[in-house]
Design an enzyme around this catalytic site. Sequence first.
Site, short mmCIF file in Angstrom:
data_model
loop_
_atom_site.label_atom_id
_atom_site.label_comp_id
_atom_site.label_asym_id
_atom_site.label_seq_id
_atom_site.Cartn_x
_atom_site.Cartn_y
_atom_site.Cartn_z
N CYS A 86 -16.52 -2.69 -42.05
CA CYS A 86 -18.12 -4.12 -42.84
C CYS A 86 -16.86 -5.74 -41.43
O CYS A 86 -16.26 -5.90 -41.55
CB CYS A 86 -16.89 -4.55 -43.92
SG CYS A 86 -18.03 -6.55 -44.23
N ASN A 87 -18.40 -5.85 -40.78
CA ASN A 87 -17.99 -6.17 -39.99
C ASN A 87 -17.45 -7.86 -40.32
O ASN A 87 -16.79 -8.39 -40.28
CB ASN A 87 -19.39 -6.72 -39.06
CG ASN A 87 -19.49 -6.21 -38.10
OD1 ASN A 87 -19.30 -6.20 -36.88
ND2 ASN A 87 -20.38 -4.90 -38.78
N THR A 88 -18.54 -9.02 -41.94
CA THR A 88 -17.44 -9.41 -42.63
C THR A 88 -16.56 -9.80 -42.96
O THR A 88 -15.71 -10.70 -42.18
CB THR A 88 -18.18 -10.38 -43.34
OG1 THR A 88 -19.85 -9.27 -43.04
CG2 THR A 88 -17.79 -11.32 -44.23
N GLU A 99 -28.56 -2.69 -49.37
CA GLU A 99 -28.49 -1.86 -49.88
C GLU A 99 -29.88 -1.98 -51.11
O GLU A 99 -29.57 -0.88 -51.61
CB GLU A 99 -27.92 -3.07 -51.00
CG GLU A 99 -26.35 -3.58 -50.00
CD GLU A 99 -25.44 -2.56 -50.35
OE1 GLU A 99 -25.54 -2.44 -51.42
OE2 GLU A 99 -24.96 -2.17 -49.47
N ASP A 152 -15.61 -0.73 -46.70
CA ASP A 152 -16.91 -1.57 -46.93
C ASP A 152 -17.32 -2.22 -48.05
O ASP A 152 -16.97 -2.17 -49.15
CB ASP A 152 -18.09 -0.64 -46.28
CG ASP A 152 -19.62 -1.90 -45.76
OD1 ASP A 152 -19.23 -2.20 -43.83
OD2 ASP A 152 -20.52 -1.79 -45.99
N SER A 153 -17.45 -3.37 -47.40
CA SER A 153 -18.69 -4.74 -49.01
C SER A 153 -19.46 -3.37 -49.39
O SER A 153 -19.78 -3.89 -50.66
CB SER A 153 -18.99 -5.94 -48.30
OG SER A 153 -20.17 -5.29 -47.96
N TYR A 179 -21.26 -9.84 -48.86
CA TYR A 179 -20.06 -10.14 -48.47
C TYR A 179 -20.21 -11.65 -47.63
O TYR A 179 -19.37 -12.77 -47.35
CB TYR A 179 -18.04 -9.88 -47.63
CG TYR A 179 -17.78 -8.85 -48.04
CD1 TYR A 179 -17.99 -8.66 -49.45
CD2 TYR A 179 -16.63 -8.37 -48.39
CE1 TYR A 179 -17.00 -7.70 -50.78
CE2 TYR A 179 -15.67 -6.95 -48.77
CZ TYR A 179 -16.10 -7.66 -50.31
OH TYR A 179 -15.66 -6.70 -50.79
N GLY A 180 -21.26 -11.19 -46.61
CA GLY A 180 -21.45 -12.09 -45.63
C GLY A 180 -22.07 -13.14 -46.36
O GLY A 180 -22.02 -15.22 -45.95
N CYS A 226 -23.63 -6.06 -37.63
CA CYS A 226 -22.80 -5.40 -39.39
C CYS A 226 -24.08 -3.96 -39.35
O CYS A 226 -24.67 -3.58 -38.52
CB CYS A 226 -24.27 -6.60 -40.43
SG CYS A 226 -23.96 -5.79 -42.16
N THR A 227 -22.59 -3.29 -39.95
CA THR A 227 -22.80 -1.76 -40.15
C THR A 227 -23.62 -1.24 -41.07
O THR A 227 -24.72 -0.23 -40.74
CB THR A 227 -21.78 -1.26 -40.78
OG1 THR A 227 -20.83 -1.58 -41.67
CG2 THR A 227 -20.56 -1.06 -39.46
N HIS A 228 -24.45 -2.06 -41.68
CA HIS A 228 -26.36 -2.32 -42.73
C HIS A 228 -27.40 -2.16 -41.43
O HIS A 228 -27.88 -1.54 -41.59
CB HIS A 228 -26.09 -2.80 -43.31
CG HIS A 228 -25.10 -2.85 -44.80
ND1 HIS A 228 -24.22 -3.23 -44.62
CD2 HIS A 228 -26.00 -2.38 -46.10
CE1 HIS A 228 -23.98 -3.37 -45.79
NE2 HIS A 228 -24.80 -2.63 -46.59
#
Length: 270
Positions: A70-72, A162, A7-8, A39-40, A194-196
């Site tokens: 990370c989806n991005t 974050e 993940d980012s 990363y987005g 997005c995993t967040h």
Amino acid sequence: MAVGIFDSGLGGLTVLDACTKRLPDVPFVYYGDNACAPYGVRDADDIFELTKKGTQRLFDAGCDLVILACNTASAAALRRMQESWVPQDKRVLGVFVPLIEALTERQWGDNSPPREVAVEHVALFATPATVSSRAFQRELAFRAIGVDVEAQACGGLVDAIEEGDMILAEALVKSHVEALQRKMPKPQAAILGCTHYPLMEEVFQAALGPDVSVYSQANLVAESLADYLVRRPQMRGPGEVSMFLTTGNPGRVSTHATQFLRRRIDFHAA
């Protein structure tokens, strides 16, 4: 026999948590590129290089299979990595397909032609890079027809999560939902791309209303991974030790990760 999760930053911990609960006997190695998050807002070439570097570190840790939580990274780098870089004996998988299979009610590995599905109007909440890649729409088109997707780039939300600023994160979610609803007043389903974002799932659901089905990825990815390992047990790598790696400050990242999962997490320098 370890599996890697990339993940980012910290968002992939939602996927890790679901995977460890579903597969308690599998060691997982988590890599968070916190020094370079988010990363987005990066361009595709930058995301590709960063994702490749992190994935290689997971290969080096004994993981033959890596999940891009990370989806991005899944949107901007996965296909290019699979076509030009991933070694023959390794696998790198993304997080879009399990989500789309759940949305379209198709079984894993169903390669039949795309067809009409129950949902016609879908809201996608994602990072700017994921939205601009149109990767979700591309993968969806392989499986379904007649689905209208309205994407909303959620600038600033990953940064707020974050940093642990949940007051700002909640305000941003409400603002982004309002912006989406101006374009699509009545979505039937909403994708938290997005995993967040699962950390804010209750806020998304409240803002969207009870009639909207909200899909987030953690449990869906965990189920897909369990199925994948049953079919391909050889993809469990030789690694035997669970660990958390970060490119950021290990102490600071550990503190935020512990707040994320509400259990002690100790990161080490990648």
